[in-house]
Design an enzyme around this catalytic site. Structure first.
Site, PDB file in Angstrom:
ATOM      1  N   GLU A  26      19.626  20.161  54.742  1.00 58.59           N
ATOM      2  CA  GLU A  26      19.853  19.360  53.533  1.00 58.59           C
ATOM      3  C   GLU A  26      21.252  18.768  53.509  1.00 58.59           C
ATOM      4  O   GLU A  26      21.555  17.905  52.691  1.00 58.59           O
ATOM      5  CB  GLU A  26      19.734  20.235  52.281  1.00 58.59           C
ATOM      6  N   CYS A  78      10.125  18.870  53.440  1.00 58.73           N
ATOM      7  CA  CYS A  78       9.617  19.287  52.131  1.00 58.73           C
ATOM      8  C   CYS A  78      10.270  18.508  50.994  1.00 58.73           C
ATOM      9  O   CYS A  78      10.050  18.798  49.829  1.00 58.73           O
ATOM     10  CB  CYS A  78       9.818  20.786  51.923  1.00 58.73           C
ATOM     11  N   HIS A 101      15.673  16.806  39.199  1.00 60.74           N
ATOM     12  CA  HIS A 101      14.614  17.808  39.111  1.00 60.74           C
ATOM     13  C   HIS A 101      13.613  17.533  37.996  1.00 60.74           C
ATOM     14  O   HIS A 101      12.464  17.934  38.081  1.00 60.74           O
ATOM     15  CB  HIS A 101      15.219  19.212  39.082  1.00 60.74           C
ATOM     16  N   ASN A 106      15.647  15.200  49.889  1.00 59.79           N
ATOM     17  CA  ASN A 106      16.282  14.840  48.613  1.00 59.79           C
ATOM     18  C   ASN A 106      17.791  15.071  48.699  1.00 59.79           C
ATOM     19  O   ASN A 106      18.598  14.213  48.351  1.00 59.79           O
ATOM     20  CB  ASN A 106      15.729  15.687  47.465  1.00 59.79           C
ATOM     21  N   ASP A 107      18.148  16.277  49.154  1.00 57.28           N
ATOM     22  CA  ASP A 107      19.575  16.570  49.258  1.00 57.28           C
ATOM     23  C   ASP A 107      20.194  15.936  50.498  1.00 57.28           C
ATOM     24  O   ASP A 107      21.356  15.538  50.478  1.00 57.28           O
ATOM     25  CB  ASP A 107      19.807  18.088  49.256  1.00 57.28           C
ATOM     26  N   ARG A 149      11.531  30.015  49.212  1.00 59.29           N
ATOM     27  CA  ARG A 149      12.938  29.652  49.371  1.00 59.29           C
ATOM     28  C   ARG A 149      13.782  30.529  48.464  1.00 59.29           C
ATOM     29  O   ARG A 149      13.431  30.733  47.295  1.00 59.29           O
ATOM     30  CB  ARG A 149      13.142  28.182  48.985  1.00 59.29           C
ATOM     31  N   ARG A 203      22.049  12.639  43.129  1.00 57.59           N
ATOM     32  CA  ARG A 203      20.631  12.314  42.930  1.00 57.59           C
ATOM     33  C   ARG A 203      20.208  12.293  41.475  1.00 57.59           C
ATOM     34  O   ARG A 203      19.131  11.808  41.140  1.00 57.59           O
ATOM     35  CB  ARG A 203      19.759  13.292  43.734  1.00 57.59           C
ATOM     36  N   ARG A 223       9.858  27.015  45.167  1.00 57.49           N
ATOM     37  CA  ARG A 223      11.209  26.909  44.608  1.00 57.49           C
ATOM     38  C   ARG A 223      11.448  28.103  43.676  1.00 57.49           C
ATOM     39  O   ARG A 223      11.234  28.022  42.472  1.00 57.49           O
ATOM     40  CB  ARG A 223      11.354  25.605  43.824  1.00 57.49           C
TER      41      ARG A 223
HETATM   42  C1  PEP Z   1      15.318  18.753  48.964  1.00 59.88           C
HETATM   43  O1  PEP Z   1      16.531  18.769  48.744  1.00 59.88           O
HETATM   44  O2  PEP Z   1      14.744  17.823  49.579  1.00 59.88           O
HETATM   45  C2  PEP Z   1      14.481  19.860  48.504  1.00 59.88           C
HETATM   46  C3  PEP Z   1      13.216  19.966  48.855  1.00 59.88           C
HETATM   47  O3  PEP Z   1      15.055  20.777  47.676  1.00 59.88           O
HETATM   48  P1  PEP Z   1      15.286  20.525  46.094  1.00 59.88           P
HETATM   49  O4  PEP Z   1      14.644  19.201  45.767  1.00 59.88           O
HETATM   50  O5  PEP Z   1      14.672  21.656  45.368  1.00 59.88           O
HETATM   51  O6  PEP Z   1      16.767  20.483  46.003  1.00 59.88           O
HETATM   52 MG    MG Z   2      17.418  20.587  48.013  1.00 61.85          MG
END
Ligand code: PEP
Ligand code: MG
Length: 592
Positions: free
Chosen positions: A450, A521, A203, A473-474, A347, A484, A310
């Site tokens: 995710e 996203c 993050h 990402n997840d 979200r 990650r 977020r």
């Molecule tokens: C993701 O996991 O791709 C996502 C958009 O959520 P975050 O990055 O906030 O976990």
């Molecule tokens: Mg995520």
């Protein structure tokens, strides 16, 4: 001496400036800027902290029993000497007055300077006094925290956005930056970030990208090698950090910086151009935001909606409490009103894993509190475990829907039961709002894909929701079993992995077949290197950081979605999709 440090490039561009080190202390240290008018008052606070510890040590010394070993008495003398040496608190005054650091930050910055001097000492005895100095500083930090706790409402004053006119730009160097601290820094003026830990989609990296600030993470030892005030270049494209560069290198990077500014200015002209492919497909380019104020940059970059708000960032940086329904309502309403009729996808809170509620660092969380936070009580799991907090958030979101187009997005869904529970909660929330005479509009319900389970059982999930948003990402993290935020496995974090592509293409196709809206996203949506691939998969809605919209739009304008789709099967069947995509997609690009 000039040297380089290598890490993972996570936010593009070049930044040149002086290093500001944020020391990692065993005591949780808040870092924020104070107003320059408050500098003397802040220094006085530091002096009070020192004096309290001096009294404490003097009392300890006076109370030593007769038969206590002489060494103990001598040690207390050493601590008293270190504590009252002008090289410590008096020297820390400069950090407060010149740099506007808060007292705790100033003291830890000065500790950093002194610790290095101790490290360089020849004499073993003197070198080992570093540990005593650290102990003394920790005592002062604790005394400062105690004073804050006991003065009602005396928490850190608001972070001050510094006016840096005429000053050297500053780059932040830290072992790790907790997301809560990133939000503080977002309001201040760092022009680059360097951390020892973290990966491409940690993050810290995401927030750096959202600020369009060059960043290199996962350097392992930058915070040990770089010193306060060193001149540093961050090459956010290559993942290189150059410390104390020669004048020639400096000039070369200044040239690159100017080139990038020109390119950005050129792309900014696309702001009002609709994102339509060469074969006439309209593509929605939405913004990912963390705070309502980010809608300004979303609109400035030409976003046609917010694809991901977020909301967890409203829950961070607080003194133990959670945001009330009213506070959340005000924030959501502000975003909805700012977007003036464009959709805003909020979200529900995604707390946990590398986004803890307080300033606790990722490592602390990992080692001391939970076995495996990424797989623990995170996101919707946490919300369902805190029903009254969850209802409060849902009420706030629904109330904001009276002011524009609101969509509700649920993170990390892996079970149908979770959707059912959300729907039950929504029924109750709506009944409460009706009873209270509160207005709300239509709110579409969506889930994030995710977790591989959600992607695999998407046809069932789709029957219960209005839209889906794919969080790559997840999805990559959980599909490949790669944390990650862990730089040790960052090289295995691969968006081109065939399994990831299968899940992605399958999810987009299934949602389309069911006639449900689908967007991506995660970070892949904002990386122009993946735009052709995603268009080929049939994606028509991308959500990303506002700063990434222009470059993705440029790719969209040059793309032929139908030709790209024709090349997709070869990519999905390939054992080396990245290479096959380079061949196939380049051919499609040449054809038009
Ligand atoms: C993701 O996991 O791709 C996502 C958009 O959520 P975050 O990055 O906030 O976990
Ligand atoms: Mg995520």
């Amino acid at each position: 001496m000039s040297f380089q440090v290598f890490g993972i490039p996570v936010s593009r561009g070049v930044a040149i400036g002086r290093a500001v080190l944020v020391a990692s202390s065993r005591v949780d240290v808040a870092h924020y800027f104070i107003a320059s008018a408050d500098a003397e008052q802040e220094f006085a606070r530091l002096v009070r902290g020192r004096d309290a510890v001096t009294r404490e040590l003097q009392d300890l010394k006076a109370d030593l029993p007769e038969d206590a070993p002489h060494e103990l008495d001598a040690l207390l003398d050493v601590h008293l000497l270190l504590l009252n040496d002008e090289a410590l608190v008096d020297a820390a005054r400069d950090w407060i007055v010149d740099r506007h650091y808060n007292a705790e930050w100033a003291l830890s910055a000065q500790l950093e300077v002194l610790a290095r001097q101790f490290d360089e000492m020849e004499d073993d005895y003197l070198r080992e006094r570093k540990a005593d100095l650290e102990q003394v500083v920790e005592r002062v930090l604790s005394a400062l925290a105690l004073e804050l706790d006991s003065s009602a409402g005396g928490g850190p004053s608001a972070v001050v956005a510094r006016d840096f006119a005429g000053e050297d730009p500053l780059l932040l160097v830290a072992a790790d930056i907790a997301p809560a601290d990133m939000i503080q820094f977002k309001r201040s003026v760092f022009q680059g970030f360097i951390t020892d830990i973290g990966g491409k989609t940690s993050h810290t990296a995401i927030v750096a990208r959202s600020m369009a600030i060059p960043a290199v993470v996962g350097t392992r030892e930058a915070s040990r090698l770089i010193r306060q005030d060193d001149w540093v270049i961050i090459d956010g494209d290559a993942g290189t950090v150059i410390v104390n560069p020669s004048p020639i290198i400096l000039e070369e990077y200044r040239f690159r910086q100017r080139q990038a500014e020109l390119e950005n200015a050129r792309l900014a002209r696309l702001r009002h151009t609709p994102a339509i492919t060469m074969d006439g497909q309209r593509i929605e380019l939405h913004a990912n935001i963390e705070l309502p104020g980010d809608t300004v940059s979303a609109l400035a970059s030409g976003a046609t909606g917010v694809g991901l708000f977020r909301s967890e960032f409203l829950f961070m940086n607080r003194e133990g409490d959670l945001p009330s329904e009213e506070e959340q309502f005000v924030a959501y309403k502000a975003a909805v009103e700012a977007m003036a009729g464009l959709p805003v996808t909020i979200r529900t809170v995604d707390i946990g894993a590398d986004k803890p509620l307080d300033r606790m660092s990722v490592n602390e969380l990992r080692h001391e509190h939970v076995l495996n936070p990424a797989m623990g009580l995170r996101a919707i799991r946490w919300s369902l475990a805190e029903p009254s907090m969850f209802r409060q958030q849902l009420r706030a979101i629904y109330r904001a829907s009276a002011f524009g187009r609101v969509k509700l997005l649920v993170p990390m869904v892996a079970h149908l039961g979770e959707i059912r529970q959300v729907q039950e909660t929504l029924k109750r929330v709506k009944a409460q709002l009706d009873e209270a005479g509160q207005m709300y509009g239509r709110v579409d319900l969506g889930v994030m894909v995710e977790v591989p389970a959600a992607a695999i059982m998407l046809p069932q999930l789709l029957k219960h929701v209005d839209f889906v948003s794919i969080g790559t990402n997840d999805l990559i993290q959980y599909t490949l079993a790669i944390d990650r935020a862990d730089e040790a496995v960052a090289h295995l974090y691969d968006p081109w992995h065939p399994a990831v592509l299968q899940l992605l293409a399958g999810s987009i196709a299934q949602a389309r077949a069911a006639g449900k809206e689908v967007s991506v996203c995660g970070e892949m949506a904002g990386d122009a290197a993946f735009t052709d691939l995603l268009l080929g998969m049939g994606l028509t809605c991308f959500s990303m950081h506002p700063s990434q919209i222009p470059s993705v739009k440029q790719r969209v304008l040059r793309a032929d979605a139908q030709r790209l789709a024709a090349g997709l099967p070869r990519i999905l069947e390939s054992e080396d999709p990245a290479r096959t995509a380079a061949e196939v997609l380049a051919k499609s690009a040449r054809l038009h």
